[in-house]
Design an enzyme around this catalytic site. Structure first.
Site, PDB file in Angstrom:
ATOM      1  N   ALA A   1     -10.227  23.964 -25.030  1.00 11.35           N
ATOM      2  CA  ALA A   1      -9.479  23.565 -23.824  1.00 11.35           C
ATOM      3  C   ALA A   1     -10.243  22.589 -22.942  1.00 11.35           C
ATOM      4  O   ALA A   1      -9.659  21.954 -22.071  1.00 11.35           O
ATOM      5  CB  ALA A   1      -9.127  24.812 -23.010  1.00 11.35           C
TER       6      ALA A   1
ATOM      7  N   GLY B   1     -11.933  20.053 -24.249  1.00 12.39           N
ATOM      8  CA  GLY B   1     -12.194  18.892 -25.099  1.00 12.39           C
ATOM      9  C   GLY B   1     -11.306  17.692 -24.786  1.00 12.39           C
ATOM     10  O   GLY B   1     -10.441  17.715 -23.903  1.00 12.39           O
TER      11      GLY B   1
ATOM     12  N   ALA C   1      -7.344  17.889 -25.676  1.00 15.51           N
ATOM     13  CA  ALA C   1      -6.616  18.703 -24.701  1.00 15.51           C
ATOM     14  C   ALA C   1      -6.302  17.885 -23.458  1.00 15.51           C
ATOM     15  O   ALA C   1      -5.164  17.871 -22.989  1.00 15.51           O
ATOM     16  CB  ALA C   1      -7.439  19.941 -24.344  1.00 15.51           C
TER      17      ALA C   1
ATOM     18  N   LYS D   1      -5.045  17.306 -38.004  1.00 18.35           N
ATOM     19  CA  LYS D   1      -5.782  16.732 -39.138  1.00 18.35           C
ATOM     20  C   LYS D   1      -7.203  16.419 -38.659  1.00 18.35           C
ATOM     21  O   LYS D   1      -7.402  16.250 -37.453  1.00 18.35           O
ATOM     22  CB  LYS D   1      -5.065  15.487 -39.665  1.00 18.35           C
ATOM     23  CG  LYS D   1      -5.120  14.284 -38.701  1.00 18.35           C
ATOM     24  CD  LYS D   1      -5.630  13.008 -39.356  1.00 18.35           C
ATOM     25  CE  LYS D   1      -6.381  12.154 -38.438  1.00 18.35           C
ATOM     26  NZ  LYS D   1      -6.736  10.853 -38.725  1.00 18.35           N
TER      27      LYS D   1
ATOM     28  N   ASP E   1       0.421  15.928 -37.936  1.00 17.34           N
ATOM     29  CA  ASP E   1       0.035  14.558 -38.273  1.00 17.34           C
ATOM     30  C   ASP E   1       0.826  13.754 -37.252  1.00 17.34           C
ATOM     31  O   ASP E   1       2.054  13.641 -37.357  1.00 17.34           O
ATOM     32  CB  ASP E   1       0.462  14.204 -39.698  1.00 17.34           C
ATOM     33  CG  ASP E   1       0.058  12.782 -40.069  1.00 17.34           C
ATOM     34  OD1 ASP E   1       0.244  11.882 -39.228  1.00 17.34           O
ATOM     35  OD2 ASP E   1      -0.441  12.569 -41.185  1.00 17.34           O
ATOM     36  N   HIS E   2       0.144  13.219 -36.232  1.00 17.39           N
ATOM     37  CA  HIS E   2       0.907  12.714 -35.093  1.00 17.39           C
ATOM     38  C   HIS E   2       1.781  11.507 -35.443  1.00 17.39           C
ATOM     39  O   HIS E   2       2.684  11.165 -34.695  1.00 17.39           O
ATOM     40  CB  HIS E   2       0.002  12.436 -33.883  1.00 17.39           C
ATOM     41  CG  HIS E   2      -0.884  11.258 -34.056  1.00 17.39           C
ATOM     42  ND1 HIS E   2      -2.116  11.345 -34.619  1.00 17.39           N
ATOM     43  CD2 HIS E   2      -0.701   9.953 -33.751  1.00 17.39           C
ATOM     44  CE1 HIS E   2      -2.661  10.147 -34.659  1.00 17.39           C
ATOM     45  NE2 HIS E   2      -1.832   9.284 -34.138  1.00 17.39           N
TER      46      HIS E   2
ATOM     47  N   LYS F   1       5.942  10.246 -34.090  1.00 17.52           N
ATOM     48  CA  LYS F   1       6.352   8.950 -33.519  1.00 17.52           C
ATOM     49  C   LYS F   1       7.863   8.814 -33.631  1.00 17.52           C
ATOM     50  O   LYS F   1       8.445   9.127 -34.674  1.00 17.52           O
ATOM     51  CB  LYS F   1       5.660   7.799 -34.263  1.00 17.52           C
ATOM     52  CG  LYS F   1       4.163   7.711 -33.965  1.00 17.52           C
ATOM     53  CD  LYS F   1       3.532   6.567 -34.724  1.00 17.52           C
ATOM     54  CE  LYS F   1       2.022   6.581 -34.583  1.00 17.52           C
ATOM     55  NZ  LYS F   1       1.510   5.983 -33.357  1.00 17.52           N
TER      56      LYS F   1
ATOM     57  N   ASP G   1      -9.413   8.923 -43.111  1.00 15.08           N
ATOM     58  CA  ASP G   1      -8.950   8.922 -41.721  1.00 15.08           C
ATOM     59  C   ASP G   1      -7.470   8.515 -41.616  1.00 15.08           C
ATOM     60  O   ASP G   1      -6.752   9.027 -40.759  1.00 15.08           O
ATOM     61  CB  ASP G   1      -9.814   7.945 -40.900  1.00 15.08           C
ATOM     62  CG  ASP G   1      -9.483   7.993 -39.416  1.00 15.08           C
ATOM     63  OD1 ASP G   1      -9.409   9.113 -38.876  1.00 15.08           O
ATOM     64  OD2 ASP G   1      -9.284   6.929 -38.791  1.00 15.08           O
TER      65      ASP G   1
ATOM     66  N   HIS H   1      -1.796   9.849 -42.694  1.00 16.71           N
ATOM     67  CA  HIS H   1      -0.748   9.076 -42.010  1.00 16.71           C
ATOM     68  C   HIS H   1       0.022   8.148 -42.968  1.00 16.71           C
ATOM     69  O   HIS H   1       1.245   8.068 -42.927  1.00 16.71           O
ATOM     70  CB  HIS H   1      -1.341   8.210 -40.895  1.00 16.71           C
ATOM     71  CG  HIS H   1      -2.156   8.972 -39.904  1.00 16.71           C
ATOM     72  ND1 HIS H   1      -1.756  10.192 -39.400  1.00 16.71           N
ATOM     73  CD2 HIS H   1      -3.347   8.697 -39.315  1.00 16.71           C
ATOM     74  CE1 HIS H   1      -2.680  10.621 -38.537  1.00 16.71           C
ATOM     75  NE2 HIS H   1      -3.643   9.734 -38.483  1.00 16.71           N
TER      76      HIS H   1
ATOM     77  N   LYS I   1      -2.776  -5.291 -33.625  1.00 16.54           N
ATOM     78  CA  LYS I   1      -2.461  -3.853 -33.746  1.00 16.54           C
ATOM     79  C   LYS I   1      -0.994  -3.742 -34.125  1.00 16.54           C
ATOM     80  O   LYS I   1      -0.125  -4.261 -33.408  1.00 16.54           O
ATOM     81  CB  LYS I   1      -2.712  -3.187 -32.396  1.00 16.54           C
ATOM     82  CG  LYS I   1      -2.416  -1.706 -32.351  1.00 16.54           C
ATOM     83  CD  LYS I   1      -2.821  -1.167 -30.993  1.00 16.54           C
ATOM     84  CE  LYS I   1      -2.269   0.227 -30.723  1.00 16.54           C
ATOM     85  NZ  LYS I   1      -2.688   1.232 -31.682  1.00 16.54           N
TER      86      LYS I   1
HETATM   87  N1  LIG Z   1      -9.506  13.441 -29.460  1.00 16.37           N
HETATM   88  C1  LIG Z   1      -8.460  12.964 -30.097  1.00 16.37           C
HETATM   89  O1  LIG Z   1      -7.779  12.028 -29.632  1.00 16.37           O
HETATM   90  C2  LIG Z   1      -8.031  13.555 -31.429  1.00 16.37           C
HETATM   91  C3  LIG Z   1      -7.023  12.905 -32.156  1.00 16.37           C
HETATM   92  C4  LIG Z   1      -6.564  13.478 -33.350  1.00 16.37           C
HETATM   93  C5  LIG Z   1      -7.132  14.661 -33.809  1.00 16.37           C
HETATM   94  N2  LIG Z   1      -8.148  15.262 -33.096  1.00 16.37           N
HETATM   95  C6  LIG Z   1      -8.671  16.526 -33.600  1.00 16.37           C
HETATM   96  O2  LIG Z   1      -8.550  17.501 -32.560  1.00 16.37           O
HETATM   97  C7  LIG Z   1      -9.620  18.431 -32.603  1.00 16.37           C
HETATM   98  C8  LIG Z   1     -10.349  18.442 -31.255  1.00 16.37           C
HETATM   99  O3  LIG Z   1     -10.903  17.160 -31.018  1.00 16.37           O
HETATM  100  P1  LIG Z   1     -11.532  16.727 -29.627  1.00 16.37           P
HETATM  101  O4  LIG Z   1     -11.677  15.264 -29.686  1.00 16.37           O
HETATM  102  O5  LIG Z   1     -10.793  17.325 -28.496  1.00 16.37           O
HETATM  103  O6  LIG Z   1     -12.991  17.390 -29.720  1.00 16.37           O
HETATM  104  P2  LIG Z   1     -14.049  17.603 -28.533  1.00 16.37           P
HETATM  105  O7  LIG Z   1     -13.761  16.724 -27.388  1.00 16.37           O
HETATM  106  O8  LIG Z   1     -15.385  17.539 -29.183  1.00 16.37           O
HETATM  107  O9  LIG Z   1     -13.756  19.089 -28.052  1.00 16.37           O
HETATM  108  C9  LIG Z   1     -14.145  20.180 -28.810  1.00 16.37           C
HETATM  109  C10 LIG Z   1     -13.789  21.467 -28.083  1.00 16.37           C
HETATM  110  O10 LIG Z   1     -14.285  22.544 -28.853  1.00 16.37           O
HETATM  111  C11 LIG Z   1     -14.985  23.462 -28.014  1.00 16.37           C
HETATM  112  N3  LIG Z   1     -16.055  24.065 -28.786  1.00 16.37           N
HETATM  113  C12 LIG Z   1     -17.030  23.429 -29.471  1.00 16.37           C
HETATM  114  N4  LIG Z   1     -17.846  24.331 -30.067  1.00 16.37           N
HETATM  115  C13 LIG Z   1     -17.377  25.556 -29.744  1.00 16.37           C
HETATM  116  C14 LIG Z   1     -17.765  26.876 -30.061  1.00 16.37           C
HETATM  117  N5  LIG Z   1     -18.827  27.132 -30.833  1.00 16.37           N
HETATM  118  N6  LIG Z   1     -17.062  27.901 -29.557  1.00 16.37           N
HETATM  119  C15 LIG Z   1     -15.986  27.655 -28.779  1.00 16.37           C
HETATM  120  N7  LIG Z   1     -15.539  26.434 -28.459  1.00 16.37           N
HETATM  121  C16 LIG Z   1     -16.234  25.389 -28.924  1.00 16.37           C
HETATM  122  C17 LIG Z   1     -15.515  22.598 -26.889  1.00 16.37           C
HETATM  123  O11 LIG Z   1     -15.614  23.354 -25.709  1.00 16.37           O
HETATM  124  P3  LIG Z   1     -17.013  23.859 -25.084  1.00 16.37           P
HETATM  125  O12 LIG Z   1     -17.972  22.727 -25.189  1.00 16.37           O
HETATM  126  O13 LIG Z   1     -16.641  24.262 -23.688  1.00 16.37           O
HETATM  127  O14 LIG Z   1     -17.347  25.001 -25.931  1.00 16.37           O
HETATM  128  C18 LIG Z   1     -14.377  21.589 -26.698  1.00 16.37           C
HETATM  129  O15 LIG Z   1     -13.406  22.118 -25.817  1.00 16.37           O
HETATM  130  C19 LIG Z   1     -10.475  17.998 -33.774  1.00 16.37           C
HETATM  131  O16 LIG Z   1     -10.044  18.711 -34.898  1.00 16.37           O
HETATM  132  C20 LIG Z   1     -10.145  16.516 -33.946  1.00 16.37           C
HETATM  133  O17 LIG Z   1     -10.366  16.108 -35.265  1.00 16.37           O
HETATM  134  C21 LIG Z   1      -8.596  14.720 -31.925  1.00 16.37           C
END
Ligand SMILES: NC(=O)c1ccc[n+]([C@@H]2O[C@H](COP(=O)([O-])OP(=O)(O)OC[C@H]3O[C@@H](n4cnc5c(N)ncnc54)[C@H](OP(=O)(O)O)[C@@H]3O)[C@@H](O)[C@H]2O)c1
Length: 510
Positions: free
Chosen positions: A11, A13, A16, A150, A179-180, A184, A237, A242, A348
């Site tokens: 939450a 990250g 979120a 994914k 798969d976002h 779309k 990726d 996708h 793009k």
């Molecule tokens: N960001 C994007 O736009 C995007 C797009 C497509 C897919 N994704 C996918 O979405 C997922 C999340 O990505 P993200 O970019 O949001 O990652 P992120 O910013 O690195 O966030 C990771 C989250 O996991 C928590 N976390 C890490 N280690 C933990 C542990 N040991 N116990 C409990 N919580 C833990 C962190 O919270 P704490 O540090 O507070 O523990 C943080 O809230 C991934 O699978 C990624 O591949 C992301």
């Protein structure tokens, strides 16, 4: 709907704050969340309910694309949120979470649902599923569902391993894989467009279609994702997920407008089953692999991939993939599907071009100024459908000129992929989520490519940033007598430009 708890791992990250909170807010202000609804955010950071709500509010101000008013609606939305500290490997934290969820459910009364959203690194998915099962959090009085993002595995073996871990706590029907691209709005309209138009359905076969081109070009480089991207590359990726989803959505034939999620997912599976397998020794003949070198994007110089922060100077990772695929079934036998995607390209653009055959084209081709009919689906950043036809050129006797009929579908006000997908998951509609069969079959098709790359059997072509990718990607089509549409002005457009003629006439039909 019964009282529902949205249990959000990760939450604090990036995903979120960028996507999930704005999507929930959008659903809330449009009255689409269950009447009795709570969000429990989870992470290791020591947040209280209050500091977490402030974080959510900040995310909305930063990332919701409309203005967020400081009003009672916002306050009552934020009241839905609470936070629990949770380390993924500590069972007692899952037990505390269960107690909190149960106490809220008891207050809400009746059978209650739990939606678990894993917005964390994929290597945590298996442990979380096990902890949910062992803590009893997975025992519900209503339904339970799991949303994951994914990548679903890194290759065929890891995807299967991940799936077997998830299966300990959730059935396939309970798993919603995002798969976002499937969220779309143009991708969602693609199937409906075919189903609702008999004229399109009638043309949707190898009898009339010469080839299909699916492009997803990005101008951005690796950005701050070096650690992940250098292990994944364009093949993992973009291509395995996708691009394969776009291929399936374009090529399925669903004959009636009342198709269920099961109908659509079965047809998608059938497409993957009909894909002509690619043997490892043939990978180099059908796959083009590239990596961006230094160049310029929109006039600004940019560095090459191996000079990017966090990337090793001798990295052999792919930032571009082009592929030729054949679907060996009644509808598509003999129609090549060309796919390409890459980073640091000229513009793009995500689009699908369906090129029709030209059975009546004059054999005196030099004098024939007609161009193939094209049906173009613009998926992003702009959306639209365009049909290219030929018309007599009134100013040049005996010549044709192309006319584009543009259809701009109405956008549902403010609709965004995560809003649609979270709404669908809450309502149990899995149409635009990825079934395990699709994951497994697409990895099966991609696995020989990964192995050929690993063994260095496929050349890695450098391409200048700001180009359309390596020349070999053009040769892939040229050997079949085709070319990528819309990379450069067409011959017709170039000739028109030279002679000062109006290039293509556009007719709007919306
Ligand atoms: N960001 C994007 O736009 C995007 C797009 C497509 C897919 N994704 C996918 O979405 C997922 C999340 O990505 P993200 O970019 O949001 O990652 P992120 O910013 O690195 O966030 C990771 C989250 O996991 C928590 N976390 C890490 N280690 C933990 C542990 N040991 N116990 C409990 N919580 C833990 C962190 O919270 P704490 O540090 O507070 O523990 C943080 O809230 C991934 O699978 C990624 O591949 C992301």
């Amino acid at each position: 709907m019964n009282p529902t708890t949205f249990v959000l791992f990760g939450a604090t990250g990036d995903l979120a704050k960028r996507k999930i909170y704005p999507a929930l807010y959008h659903l809330y202000i449009h009255g689409k969340l269950p009447k009795s609804f709570a969000v429990i955010g989870l992470g290791r950071k020591e947040l209280t309910d209050e500091t977490f709500r402030a974080h959510v509010k900040q995310s909305l101000h930063e990332f919701y694309r409309l203005d967020v008013k400081e009003d009672d609606t916002l306050r009552s939305f934020l009241d839905l949120f609470g936070f629990n500290i949770l380390h993924i490997d500590r069972l007692e934290h899952f037990v505390q979470l269960k107690e909190r969820v149960e106490s809220w459910e008891n207050g809400a009364g009746g059978a209650a649902n739990r939606l678990f959203y894993l917005s964390v690194a994929p290597n945590f998915f298996g442990t979380i599923a096990t902890q949910i099962e062992q803590s009893g959090l997975g025992s519900v009085t209503g339904w339970k569902r799991l949303i994951i993002e994914k990548p679903f595995g890194h290759d065929l073996a890891s995807a299967r391993e991940l799936n077997s871990q998830l299966s300990q706590a959730f059935t396939e029907d309970e798993i919603y894989r995002i798969d976002h691209y499937l969220g779309k709005s143009m991708v969602q309209r693609l199937e409906a467009f075919k189903q609702a138009n008999p004229v399109i359905q009638a043309l949707w076969t190898s009898r009339y279609i010469a080839n299909v081109q699916i492009t997803a070009d990005e101008t951005v480089g690796v950005e701050d994702r070096a650690g992940y991207y250098d292990q994944a590359g364009a093949i993992r990726d973009m291509f395995q997920n996708h691009m394969m989803q776009l291929l399936m959505m374009l090529s399925i034939h669903v004959p009636n407008t009342n198709a269920t999620a099961e109908d659509i997912r079965l047809k998608k599976k059938n497409v993957l089953e009909a894909l002509e397998p690619l043997a490892r020794q043939d990978v180099h003949t059908r796959i083009v692999r590239g990596q961006y070198a230094a160049g310029a994007i929109q006039g600004k110089p940019v560095q090459g991939y191996t000079s990017e922060p966090g990337i090793s100077p001798d990295s052999k990772n792919d930032t571009f993939i082009a592929a030729k695929l054949n679907i060996d079934n009644y509808y598509w036998r003999g129609v090549p599907f060309y796919i390409r995607t890459g980073k640091r390209l000229k513009s793009k653009n995500t689009r699908i071009v369906v090129e029709f055959k030209e059975p009546l084209r004059s054999s005196a081709a030099a004098e024939d100024t007609s161009v193939p009919n094209l049906l173009v689906f613009e998926i992003g950043p702009n959306e639209g459908i365009t049909l290219q036809l030929n018309t007599k050129d009134p100013n040049h006797k005996g010549e044709f000129k192309p006319v584009h009929i543009d259809m701009f579908p109405d956008r549902i006000e403010g609709q965004e992929a995560y809003e649609t997908l979270i709404d669908d998951a809450l309502n149990g509609d899995s149409t635009f989520f990825v079934h395990w069969d699709e994951v497994d079959l697409s990895w099966q098709w991609v696995q020989p490519i990964l192995e050929a790359f690993e063994a260095g059997e496929v050349p890695l072509y450098p391409y200048a940033a700001g180009s359309h990718g390596p020349e070999a990607a053009n040769a892939l089509l040229a050997q079949d007598g085709f070319h990528w549409w819309f990379d450069e002005p067409s011959e017709h457009e170039a000739a028109n430009a030279e002679e000062g003629r109006k290039p293509v006439e556009h007719v709007t039909a919306s």
